[in-house]
Enzyme design. Structure first.
Site, PDB file in Angstrom:
ATOM      1  N   CYS A 185      13.772 -57.509  12.045  1.00  0.00           N
ATOM      2  CA  CYS A 185      12.363 -57.906  11.924  1.00  0.00           C
ATOM      3  C   CYS A 185      12.128 -58.393  10.492  1.00  0.00           C
ATOM      4  O   CYS A 185      12.367 -57.657   9.531  1.00  0.00           O
ATOM      5  CB  CYS A 185      11.453 -56.713  12.227  1.00  0.00           C
ATOM      6  SG  CYS A 185       9.707 -57.065  11.917  1.00  0.00           S
ATOM      7  N   CYS A 223       8.368 -60.091  14.964  1.00  0.00           N
ATOM      8  CA  CYS A 223       9.705 -60.358  15.506  1.00  0.00           C
ATOM      9  C   CYS A 223       9.755 -60.275  17.030  1.00  0.00           C
ATOM     10  O   CYS A 223      10.775 -60.604  17.628  1.00  0.00           O
ATOM     11  CB  CYS A 223      10.725 -59.402  14.898  1.00  0.00           C
ATOM     12  SG  CYS A 223      10.578 -57.699  15.497  1.00  0.00           S
ATOM     13  N   LYS A 270     -28.461 -37.122 -21.873  1.00  0.00           N
ATOM     14  CA  LYS A 270     -29.477 -36.069 -22.001  1.00  0.00           C
ATOM     15  C   LYS A 270     -29.826 -35.925 -23.467  1.00  0.00           C
ATOM     16  O   LYS A 270     -28.907 -35.838 -24.307  1.00  0.00           O
ATOM     17  CB  LYS A 270     -28.912 -34.729 -21.510  1.00  0.00           C
ATOM     18  CG  LYS A 270     -28.497 -34.737 -20.061  1.00  0.00           C
ATOM     19  CD  LYS A 270     -27.759 -33.460 -19.690  1.00  0.00           C
ATOM     20  CE  LYS A 270     -27.333 -33.538 -18.231  1.00  0.00           C
ATOM     21  NZ  LYS A 270     -26.389 -32.481 -17.876  1.00  0.00           N
ATOM     22  N   ASP A 298       2.990 -15.678  -8.694  1.00  0.00           N
ATOM     23  CA  ASP A 298       2.955 -15.000  -7.395  1.00  0.00           C
ATOM     24  C   ASP A 298       3.425 -13.555  -7.527  1.00  0.00           C
ATOM     25  O   ASP A 298       2.913 -12.661  -6.862  1.00  0.00           O
ATOM     26  CB  ASP A 298       3.845 -15.736  -6.373  1.00  0.00           C
ATOM     27  CG  ASP A 298       3.283 -17.113  -6.055  1.00  0.00           C
ATOM     28  OD1 ASP A 298       2.093 -17.350  -6.350  1.00  0.00           O
ATOM     29  OD2 ASP A 298       4.045 -17.953  -5.526  1.00  0.00           O
ATOM     30  N   GLU A 341     -21.101 -29.025 -10.732  1.00  0.00           N
ATOM     31  CA  GLU A 341     -20.840 -29.874  -9.588  1.00  0.00           C
ATOM     32  C   GLU A 341     -19.501 -29.462  -8.988  1.00  0.00           C
ATOM     33  O   GLU A 341     -18.495 -29.399  -9.703  1.00  0.00           O
ATOM     34  CB  GLU A 341     -20.790 -31.327 -10.091  1.00  0.00           C
ATOM     35  CG  GLU A 341     -21.021 -32.375  -9.073  1.00  0.00           C
ATOM     36  CD  GLU A 341     -22.502 -32.687  -8.810  1.00  0.00           C
ATOM     37  OE1 GLU A 341     -23.397 -32.043  -9.418  1.00  0.00           O
ATOM     38  OE2 GLU A 341     -22.751 -33.565  -7.969  1.00  0.00           O
ATOM     39  N   GLU A 356     -22.352 -37.705 -20.562  1.00  0.00           N
ATOM     40  CA  GLU A 356     -21.412 -37.023 -19.660  1.00  0.00           C
ATOM     41  C   GLU A 356     -21.097 -37.913 -18.467  1.00  0.00           C
ATOM     42  O   GLU A 356     -21.981 -38.629 -18.000  1.00  0.00           O
ATOM     43  CB  GLU A 356     -22.076 -35.724 -19.131  1.00  0.00           C
ATOM     44  CG  GLU A 356     -22.560 -34.812 -20.235  1.00  0.00           C
ATOM     45  CD  GLU A 356     -23.649 -33.824 -19.768  1.00  0.00           C
ATOM     46  OE1 GLU A 356     -23.833 -33.656 -18.546  1.00  0.00           O
ATOM     47  OE2 GLU A 356     -24.303 -33.246 -20.654  1.00  0.00           O
ATOM     48  N   ARG A 415     -28.120 -26.737  -4.037  1.00  0.00           N
ATOM     49  CA  ARG A 415     -29.415 -27.142  -4.561  1.00  0.00           C
ATOM     50  C   ARG A 415     -30.547 -26.920  -3.547  1.00  0.00           C
ATOM     51  O   ARG A 415     -31.618 -26.444  -3.893  1.00  0.00           O
ATOM     52  CB  ARG A 415     -29.389 -28.619  -4.961  1.00  0.00           C
ATOM     53  CG  ARG A 415     -30.739 -29.082  -5.543  1.00  0.00           C
ATOM     54  CD  ARG A 415     -30.946 -30.583  -5.400  1.00  0.00           C
ATOM     55  NE  ARG A 415     -29.880 -31.320  -6.021  1.00  0.00           N
ATOM     56  CZ  ARG A 415     -29.849 -31.663  -7.302  1.00  0.00           C
ATOM     57  NH1 ARG A 415     -30.836 -31.311  -8.086  1.00  0.00           N
ATOM     58  NH2 ARG A 415     -28.848 -32.346  -7.783  1.00  0.00           N
ATOM     59  N   ASP A 461       4.950 -21.022 -10.887  1.00  0.00           N
ATOM     60  CA  ASP A 461       4.217 -20.462  -9.754  1.00  0.00           C
ATOM     61  C   ASP A 461       4.850 -19.159  -9.248  1.00  0.00           C
ATOM     62  O   ASP A 461       4.151 -18.223  -8.883  1.00  0.00           O
ATOM     63  CB  ASP A 461       4.178 -21.467  -8.593  1.00  0.00           C
ATOM     64  CG  ASP A 461       3.342 -22.687  -8.956  1.00  0.00           C
ATOM     65  OD1 ASP A 461       2.753 -22.681 -10.052  1.00  0.00           O
ATOM     66  OD2 ASP A 461       3.299 -23.631  -8.143  1.00  0.00           O
TER      67      ASP A 461
HETATM   68  C1  9MJ Z   1     -23.338 -34.534 -12.850  1.00  0.00           C
HETATM   69  N1  9MJ Z   1     -23.571 -34.695 -11.549  1.00  0.00           N
HETATM   70  O1  9MJ Z   1     -22.200 -34.715 -13.306  1.00  0.00           O
HETATM   71  C2  9MJ Z   1     -26.337 -33.398 -14.295  1.00  0.00           C
HETATM   72  N2  9MJ Z   1     -24.424 -34.113 -13.673  1.00  0.00           N
HETATM   73  O2  9MJ Z   1     -28.317 -32.511 -15.311  1.00  0.00           O
HETATM   74  C3  9MJ Z   1     -24.416 -33.971 -15.042  1.00  0.00           C
HETATM   75  N3  9MJ Z   1     -25.631 -33.759 -13.228  1.00  0.00           N
HETATM   76  C4  9MJ Z   1     -27.682 -32.925 -14.236  1.00  0.00           C
HETATM   77  N4  9MJ Z   1     -25.600 -33.523 -15.419  1.00  0.00           N
HETATM   78  C5  9MJ Z   1     -29.568 -32.132 -14.932  1.00  0.00           C
HETATM   79  N5  9MJ Z   1     -23.349 -34.226 -15.841  1.00  0.00           N
HETATM   80  C6  9MJ Z   1     -29.675 -32.313 -13.598  1.00  0.00           C
HETATM   81  C7  9MJ Z   1     -28.476 -32.813 -13.146  1.00  0.00           C
END
Ligand code: 9MJ
Length: 673
Positions: A435, A414, A293, A39, A176, A116, A139, A35
């Site tokens: 105690c 105690c 998916k 820095d 996310e 996932e 969103r 670190d």
């Molecule tokens: C999350 N929350 O980890 C999607 N998500 O794909 C993953 N969300 C998602 N995919 C399409 N891994 C709409 C939301």
């Protein structure tokens, strides 16, 4: 003033270096420089930009926290709608999802899915134009979200500029934003200590941190981001399937969950679910399920979307980590240092697959702040190995007669006075080791794995020993014999024998373990190690003044005060005398002198990968006990990099710098030489 060409070059190189090191630290979790070195680079860049302001650009690493506070959040239009996911709550629903997918494709075979973990955070869409971050939006309703660019820029795992060209000229990345569990616990711990409101869970903490008008506040919060999709807005192309896009995103500098996989058919999906569910508690971040998916984009487009959700994806949810239940009673537990912790006794409830019947309320101030009463309906949360906690009360469900509980003035164990110092959130029993509750916890700590490591001396046994008056202090443990032990419940001849042997074996220890085992406030393993290596002799340490103690690395005035206070108490000194003189606890003198000639002393080690024959902390202890140092990152000052299975990028860095790398066998040789 225009900057001379060599400065322009220098600034460009510094930016590249800093972006590289931020990527290693925040995205790969594998820093390659310490670190302090980082820095130094950062300060150089700040200084050059101060001298030549004309060189400042918005994707300079110095500009992450550059934005001024906003007065309100502006709206931001998504170029493509942000879809949500349909949920499946059991296997049957996943089976019918897969059947629907195959029906739409007219496919009787097996479909490949990208599988996932489903992050439980805040969905975000980030726009990159010509590789530069230009907009980040929540969103919202799926079409229009809130512009949180100023805050998202402060998150280290979010690249301000894409790393590897080529990339589409106008790209929208979806992911996310989340707060890792450890960061969340620390944030709440700090809030509790300051008597402030805590966040209910990491998701709320992430949401609260992202919805700040001032980016400086967000910058101070431990946020991170995983990505899970990308869309081309203009000029460019993505690979033919989703899993390939994810790999591209990784090359562009984003962070992806390591659990991501491509699986075949519904069986592959279910196997993935089971695997990730088993990992759930150990993952450093909260997930609420997994997502499947259809991997092939062309197949996705054939299947299509329903209003707000794709028909080619589904979230397979895990059991919730928060549930509602009733508070049957509120009791007070006394910890090792006398801390009085209110605990809610609950109507048993299954939370995330585990039955919970007790939950902590942390401290008396928090009990009052949350206003939890006996008879209330509360939300309880359990996650990983943290103790279940009461998150909040459903006030609208409060019944008449729900009873307020106050801090007892006397210790329930105690009878000593309970004292709460002005300005401190924690109340304590003043009974000390008279105690029984404090004595039990002190003994449990003393024999624990990282202290004297007495095998087979569990919590229930210690409770019995104290309750029957057989053990009144840690030294008494070593006076236990066959006969005394066999008087206990469920203690046969063989177990008694084993325990006597284990107690004898534990007498040979290290000064660091012994000091840690004493349970001095604020003295954890690392501090104990530093104290041992600095003083090397218990008697010298016991006589050290607060000033002398502060010469030890990482020991400040508060720790010094706790240490010298502990050794000033005559009953502590008496127990230590008994342990060492009468019971024969002993240790080798810690090796620290650089001239001492062991191949370890005075050398700096960096560990990477998984060791088979010892844990990280054992390896660390062995190095330190031989006078060596362990550093987190490789630098020119490193002498050895010890690598186990699946080493990180530290090994490459070591090789680049010409630093010696040794495997576990080589390391063992070195230790034994
Ligand atoms: C999350 N929350 O980890 C999607 N998500 O794909 C993953 N969300 C998602 N995919 C399409 N891994 C709409 C939301």
């Amino acid at each position: 003033m225009d900057a001379p060409p060599d400065i322009v070059d220098r600034v460009a190189r510094l930016r590249d270096d800093i972006a590289f090191h931020q990527h290693c630290y925040y995205v790969l979790d594998d820093p390659v420089i310490p670190d302090t070195e980082f820095d130094r680079l950062f300060q150089q860049l700040i200084e050059l930009e101060r001298l030549y302001p004309s060189l400042i650009v918005s994707d300079s690493p110095t500009q992450r926290v550059g934005a001024k506070p906003v007065s309100e959040f502006r709206n931001a239009q998504h170029s493509l709608p942000m879809l949500s996911l349909e949920n499946a709550f059991d296997e049957e629903q996943v089976v019918s999802f897969d059947r629907r997918v195959r029906d739409r494709l007219g496919n009787s075979g097996v479909v490949s899915y990208s599988a996932e973990p489903k992050l439980d955070g805040i969905a975000i869409s980030i726009r990159y134009q010509q590789g530069e971050l230009v907009l980040a939006a929540t969103r919202g309703d799926g079409m229009t979200g809130e512009d949180v660019t100023h805050n998202v820029r402060t998150i280290g795992a979010v690249p301000l500029r894409l790393r590897d060209a080529p990339y589409p000229e106008d790209l929208e990345v979806r992911g996310e934003i989340f707060m890792p569990k450890s960061g969340f616990e620390e944030l709440n711990e700090r809030a509790r200590a300051a008597g402030e409101k805590t966040f209910a869970n990491p998701r709320n903490a992430a949401a609260g941190s992202l919805r700040q008008l001032d980016p400086k506040v967000t910058a101070g919060r431990p946020l991170s981001m995983f990505v899970y999709a990308a869309n081309v807005v203009d000029a460019g192309q993505l690979p033919a399937c989703h899993s390939q896009t994810l790999l591209k995103l990784r090359d562009w500098g984003f962070k992806l969950p390591t659990e991501n996989a491509v699986v075949e058919g519904v069986e592959g999906c279910i196997a993935f679910y089971n695997k990730v569910r088993a990992l759930r508690d150990e993952l450093p971040y909260d997930i609420d399920g997994v997502v499947y998916k259809v991997d092939d984009y062309e197949l996705q487009s054939i299947i299509g979307n329903v209003s707000r959700a794709p028909r080619w994806a589904i979230a397979h949810k895990f059991p919730a980590q928060e549930e509602l239940t009733l508070v049957n009673a509120i009791e007070f537990q006394i910890g090792r240092t006398g801390a009085v912790t209110p605990v809610a006794r609950l109507e048993p409830v299954s939370v995330g697959g585990v039955t919970v019947s007790n939950a902590t309320l942390h401290n008396i101030d928090e009990l009052h702040r949350k206003d939890v009463r006996v008879g209330d309906t509360v939300s309880v949360r359990r996650a990983g190995d943290v103790i279940p906690e009461v998150v909040s009360v459903l006030k609208e469900r409060r019944r008449k007669g729900a009873r307020i509980v106050r801090l007892p003035s006397k210790c329930p164990i105690c009878g000593s006075d309970v004292i709460q110092t002005e300005g401190e959130a924690i109340a304590r029993c003043s009974g000390g080791l008279t105690c029984n509750a404090q004595m039990k916890e002190t003994l449990k700590h003393f024999v624990s794995r990282r202290a004297l490591d007495v095998e087979g001396l569990g919590s229930k046994l210690i409770d019995q020993l104290v309750e029957r008056g057989l053990v009144k202090n840690p030294a008494d443990l070593f006076g236990l014999n066959q006969a005394k032990l066999q008087s206990l419940d469920r203690m046969g001849e063989k177990s008694a024998d084993n325990l006597v042997n284990a107690l004898n074996a534990s007498k040979e220890t290290t000064l660091a373990r012994f000091l840690y085992g004493l349970g001095i406030r604020e003295v954890g393993e690392a501090t104990a190690m530093n104290l041992a290596n600095h003083f090397r002799d218990l008697n010298v340490l016991m006589k050290a003044s607060a000033e002398e103690l502060q010469e030890v690395s990482d020991v400040g005035p508060i720790v010094a005060q706790h240490v010298s206070g502990f050794f000033h108490q005559s009953h502590n000194r008496a127990v230590i005398q008994q342990l060492v003189k009468k019971r024969g606890i002993h240790w080798p003198k810690p090796e620290v002198s650089i001239e001492s000639g062991t191949p370890i002393s005075g050398k700096t080690f960096v560990l990477t990968g998984t060791l088979i024959g010892m844990t990280r902390s054992e390896a660390k202890e062995r190095i330190q006990s031989r006078g060596g140092k362990v550093a987190a990152a490789v630098s020119s000052k490193t002498d050895y990099v010890v690598f186990g299975k699946n080493p990180g990028s530290k090994i490459d860095k070591a090789q680049n710098l010409g630093i010696k790398t040794i495997d576990e066998d080589g390391f063992s040789d070195l230790l034994n030489r």
